[in-house]
Design an enzyme around this catalytic site. Structure first.
Site, PDB file in Angstrom:
ATOM      1  CG  HIS A   9      -1.925  -1.232   1.183  1.00 14.61           C
ATOM      2  ND1 HIS A   9      -3.079  -1.193   0.217  1.00 14.61           N
ATOM      3  CD2 HIS A   9      -2.081  -2.375   1.769  1.00 14.61           C
ATOM      4  CE1 HIS A   9      -3.807  -2.213   0.701  1.00 14.61           C
ATOM      5  NE2 HIS A   9      -2.942  -2.998   1.510  1.00 14.61           N
TER       6      HIS A   9
ATOM      7  CG  ASN B  31      -7.848  -4.612   0.941  1.00 15.10           C
ATOM      8  OD1 ASN B  31      -7.141  -3.719   0.916  1.00 15.10           O
ATOM      9  ND2 ASN B  31      -7.644  -5.878   1.070  1.00 15.10           N
TER      10      ASN B  31
ATOM     11  CE1 TYR C 130      -2.187  -5.199   7.941  1.00 17.76           C
ATOM     12  CE2 TYR C 130      -2.663  -2.753   7.688  1.00 17.76           C
ATOM     13  CZ  TYR C 130      -2.586  -4.129   7.161  1.00 17.76           C
ATOM     14  OH  TYR C 130      -3.105  -4.615   5.855  1.00 17.76           O
TER      15      TYR C 130
END
Length: 502
Positions: A55, A128, A338
């Site tokens: 990303h 997404n 993350y």
């Protein structure tokens, strides 16, 4: 004396000149004592941060979320406590595979992330533009991403690696079908949906838990590019998403999305033919219809893109009381990975940066020291730097405790089994959702993507498509055969080409 603001050093002292170096004479050499020259060059060397591993290429905006429907029977989160509640939102959309300089209109899944600055802290919806994903176990995620990045020898993207991996993970066929369909290249962020994709949970004031899926439906309608349209556009600009998004907001055409949830009572999990915690599966809407929640409007371009969008750090670990996790294996791994990616990329205290700092009134924790500790948290008493303490430091609040998550299983590395259930939803998509003209375009998109692949890899992927439906495999095979014929039919016009061909 100028009426403009005075330029200073980072220490606050006025700078006498920002044009020339301090030298010993007009021809030099430069003096080491010219600290501002050294500071300026040293800062330039450090003004880039590592790009995201995935990303990396993204676009974002600021906006607002407003609750339009009551869902308090499903969640005790304060943001959902009454119709009319609102909070600020920071969005970021992105391609997955490309680097930060990649073209916006590549065929790829798009990231769709929203940071809700609620009164109870930040809630991050990290999703997404598709309701599913390629794999369902995080053990395979690093392998998958490596196939999307550059080959270690050629330093080129490798279709061979992509389809070789997908063929070995047949559950990916559902997502690959969406990727190769018209929806594989949205025209810009405003014309695509967003999904939480994972199964999350909510609980209400009575401690009842519900499994949920998050959906954000575009109010602008869906628009997509064909391969040819995208290629022509890339020849003119690689920044079309940023241009479209920035200009739309700049002229007051604020994009909006309607937020929905799907809700499954906790006890119903396991009664379906599919695993409701499997990231490669959707929940049929006829079984779990969409329930409207609110509206997201993105209405402000950040004053500084780097500060608010590049520094934005989204993580599924950011939830608030009333929203929680599920046994979804991919989600469980992302909750940790993350946040760790942000600690690496931005630093220990990344959540104190303006883009990530909660808007909640009382942010109080015992994190301390480390690089870039640019906040204070002594709570008015320097002795309150650990917990428990007797000096008035913050304490935990048992009233926001999540109800018990019911788990009854043996801890084990369960082997992944591919069954017909992994092809049912892709079959439904192929047979009952895609129109014939959409299928034809999908076949051609496959041919363009698979063109460089070896025959062996192609055959392995055809075998996966056969398990979805024979017509699906036949269509993709025929498109690849036509491409091979066209390539071999290129006329040879001179002796050099003849010799090369021979």
């Amino acid at each position: 004396m100028t009426d403009k603001p005075i330029l200073t050093t980072t220490g606050g002292a006025p700078v006498p000149s920002n044009d020339t170096s301090k030298t010993a004479g007009p021809r030099g050499p430069v003096l080491l004592e010219d600290y501002q020259l050294i500071e300026k060059l040293a800062h330039q060397n450090r003004e880039r941060i590592p790009e995201r591993v995935v990303h990396a290429k993204g676009w974002g905006a600021q906006g607002i979320f407003k609750v339009t429907h009551d869902i308090s029977k499903y969640s005790c989160a304060k943001i959902f406590s009454k119709v009319g509640n609102s909070c600020d939102v920071l969005s970021r959309w992105s391609t997955v595979a490309g680097e930060s300089g990649a073209a916006d209109t590549e065929r790829d899944v798009r990231g769709f992330s929203l940071k809700f600055y609620t009164e109870d802290g930040n809630w991050d919806m990290v999703g997404n533009n598709t309701p599913i994903f390629f794999v369902r176990d995080a053990y395979k995620f690093p392998d998958f991403i490596r196939t999307q990045k550059r080959h270690p020898k050629t330093n080129l993207r490798s279709p061979e690696a992509m389809f070789d991996f997908w063929a070995a993970q047949p559950e990916s066929v559902h997502q690959v079908t969406i990727l190769m369909s018209d929806r594989g290249i949205p025209t810009n962020p405003m014309h695509m949906n967003g999904y939480g994709s994972h199964t999350f949970s909510m609980w209400n004031a009575d401690g009842e838990r519900f499994w949920v899926k998050f959906h954000f439906k575009t109010q602008q309608g869906h628009k997509h590019y064909t391969n040819a349209e995208a290629e022509a556009l890339i020849g003119k600009t690689r920044e079309s998403y940023q241009e479209d998004l920035f200009n739309a907001i700049d002229r007051g055409d604020f994009p909006k999305w309607t937020m929905f949830i799907q809700v499954m009572p906790e006890a119903e999990a396991g009664q379906q033919s599919y695993n409701p915690f499997d990231l490669t599966k959707v929940w049929p809407h006829e079984d779990y219809p969409l329930i409207e929640v609110g509206e997201v409007e993105m209405n402000k371009n950040p004053e500084n893109y780097f500060q608010m969008i590049e520094n934005a750090a989204y993580s599924p670990s950011n939830v608030v009381p009333g929203i929680g996790y599920s046994p979804d294996k991919m989600l469980q791994a992302r909750v940790w990975s993350y946040a760790d990616a942000h600690r690496y990329r931005l630093g220990t205290h990344y959540e104190a940066l303006p883009a990530n700092a909660p808007h909640a009134a009382n942010v109080q924790h015992y994190h301390k020291d480390g690089p870039m500790r640019f906040f204070t948290n002594d709570f008015g008493n320097a002795d309150a730097y650990y917990e428990p303490n007797q000096y008035g430091g913050p304490v935990a609040d048992p009233s926001v405790m999540e109800p018990p998550l019911k788990i009854d299983a043996d801890a084990f590395r369960y082997p992944q089994e591919v069954t017909d259930e992994d092809f049912v939803q892709a079959r439904e998509l192929y047979l009952n959702v895609l129109e014939e003209d959409e299928k034809e375009r999908m076949y051609e998109n496959y041919a363009a993507a698979m063109g460089p692949c070896s025959k062996d890899v192609k055959e392995r992927w055809y075998a996966v498509l056969e398990r979805v439906h024979p017509d699906y495999a036949a269509g993709v095979r025929a498109a690849n055969d036509r491409l091979d014929t066209d390539v071999n039919a290129v006329p040879i016009t001179d002796d050099t080409q003849i010799e090369a061909a021979e």
